[in-house]
Design an enzyme around this catalytic site. Structure first.
Site, PDB file in Angstrom:
ATOM      1  N   LYS A  53    -102.309  74.814  30.294  1.00 28.96           N
ATOM      2  CA  LYS A  53    -102.750  75.941  29.405  1.00 28.96           C
ATOM      3  C   LYS A  53    -101.490  76.969  29.488  1.00 28.96           C
ATOM      4  O   LYS A  53    -100.908  77.268  28.460  1.00 28.96           O
ATOM      5  CB  LYS A  53    -103.884  76.791  29.725  1.00 28.96           C
ATOM      6  CG  LYS A  53    -105.163  76.133  29.392  1.00 28.96           C
ATOM      7  CD  LYS A  53    -106.409  76.359  29.856  1.00 28.96           C
ATOM      8  CE  LYS A  53    -107.483  75.644  29.501  1.00 28.96           C
ATOM      9  NZ  LYS A  53    -108.855  75.896  30.342  1.00 28.96           N
ATOM     10  N   GLN A  97    -111.224  80.275  34.167  1.00 28.97           N
ATOM     11  CA  GLN A  97    -111.316  78.908  34.292  1.00 28.97           C
ATOM     12  C   GLN A  97    -112.488  78.651  35.189  1.00 28.97           C
ATOM     13  O   GLN A  97    -112.738  79.056  36.333  1.00 28.97           O
ATOM     14  CB  GLN A  97    -110.092  78.304  35.203  1.00 28.97           C
ATOM     15  CG  GLN A  97    -110.073  76.691  35.236  1.00 28.97           C
ATOM     16  CD  GLN A  97    -110.013  76.021  33.976  1.00 28.97           C
ATOM     17  OE1 GLN A  97    -109.232  76.460  33.191  1.00 28.97           O
ATOM     18  NE2 GLN A  97    -110.723  75.070  33.605  1.00 28.97           N
ATOM     19  N   ASP A 120    -112.009  81.961  25.154  1.00 28.49           N
ATOM     20  CA  ASP A 120    -112.802  80.703  25.207  1.00 28.49           C
ATOM     21  C   ASP A 120    -113.941  80.696  24.444  1.00 28.49           C
ATOM     22  O   ASP A 120    -114.654  79.806  24.314  1.00 28.49           O
ATOM     23  CB  ASP A 120    -113.399  80.588  26.946  1.00 28.49           C
ATOM     24  CG  ASP A 120    -112.406  79.698  27.498  1.00 28.49           C
ATOM     25  OD1 ASP A 120    -111.795  78.779  26.981  1.00 28.49           O
ATOM     26  OD2 ASP A 120    -112.441  80.231  28.788  1.00 28.49           O
TER      27      ASP A 120
END
Ligand code: NAD
Length: 291
Positions: A53, A97, A120
């Site tokens: 990412k 994460q 997200d």
């Protein structure tokens, strides 16, 4: 007959290039898009994902911060870090994460995120907006699916989409996205799961079949309608002595057999995976545009 290969790597590169143009327009206005990644502990898979990412951020022109608290961080300290990032005007997107260590309640951490920075798309406020069809930060993996289909010249509108899997990360948001009356959506959606009776009789109805199960090669050729578009979200490790690490990654779909029945199919790797990172770039730019 062999199916059309849906090239997720190429489509993701196209989307990153578009995000780069948008990021550079923001920079011209003095806004430097910035993604803060929070990586708790040292799970090797999580480290690899965050590394991918951050590399994508660099390519697109998004600044990235990396916060790496140790696995024994208290829930209170992690929430305090989220509060600091929420309050930092230079940070547009926050990526926590997952998975988090067992002693930390993931739902509480996600709920603590400022919804406008939840790139997200997991915060309940963003999930709710998605369900009722409002503009929002959409979960990255499901958001990549219509992009793969439409940019391959295939149709979503009016198609019967059958999804296998009802997770909050893939199955349910894919359902909520694809059922909307919107471009790249407007499908008839059926969701199957571990409680579904006679799965193959339902999957065979799908003009588009999305597999998000987490079981290697679970979808066999007899489960697929001839000519269907097959999107394989699964990432599974199978032992492979010929591979350097001793394993290789395969999807939920028995690719070699299913490609002989399907009209179009995503490979693993190189299908849905790169799209997830590309859509995170899109969301981060979008979050920065909204400031
Ligand atoms: P999950 O374990 O949360 O959900 C799996 C779903 O599959 C469940 O809803 C369950 O009901 C269903 N299921 C399990 N066994 C079944 C069966 N026999 N018949 C029908 N349904 C069954 O997993 P997830 O987070 O949704 O991820 C699914 C897969 O996608 C995993 O392999 C994961 O690694 C992968 N994934 C990939 C990406 C990506 O970027 N490519 C992103 C997220 C997840």
């Amino acid at each position: 007959m062999s199916a059309q290969l849906i090239d997720g790597k190429a489509i993701a590169a196209e989307i990153r290039a578009e995000a780069k143009v948008a990021a550079s327009a923001l920079r011209e206005q003095g806004i430097i898009p910035c993604l803060a990644a929070v990586l708790v502990g040292d799970n090797p898979a999580s480290k690899a994902y965050v590394g991918n990412k951050r590399r994508a951020c660099e390519e697109v022109g998004i600044e990235s911060q990396l916060h790496t608290p140790s696995a024994d961080i208290s829930a209170a300290d992690l929430l305090a870090l989220i509060d600091r990032l929420n309050a930092d005007a230079a940070v547009h997107g926050i990526l926590v994460q997952l998975p988090l260590p067992d002693h930390i309640d993931e739902d509480r951490v996600i709920e603590r995120l400022c919804p406008a920075k939840d790139v997200d798309g997991f915060h309940p406020a963003n999930v709710g907006r998605l369900v009722i069809g409002l503009d929002t930060l959409r979960p990255c993996t499901p958001a990549g699916i219509p992009e793969l289909i439409v940019r391959s010249g295939l149709e979503v509108s009016g198609q019967h989409v059958v999804i296998i899997g009802r997770s909050n990360i893939v199955g349910k948001p894919a359902m909520n996205l694809l059922v909307q009356k919107a471009a790249g959506a407007n499908a008839t959606v059926t969701v199957c799961h571990s409680g579904t009776t006679d799965l193959p009789s339902i999957t065979r109805l799908g003009d588009i079949l999305i597999a998000a199960i987490g079981r290697a090669h679970y979808v066999t050729a007899d489960m697929v309608k001839p000519g269907a578009t097959v999107i394989d979200v699964g990432i599974n490790r199978v032992a492979d002595e010929s591979a350097k690490q001793g394993y290789r990654l395969v999807g939920d779909v028995d690719f070699d057999a299913v490609k002989e029945v399907a009209g179009a199919i995503t490979p693993v790797p190189g299908g849905v995976g790169p799209m997830t990172v590309a859509m995170l770039m899109v969301n981060t730019v979008k979050a920065a545009q909204a400031t």
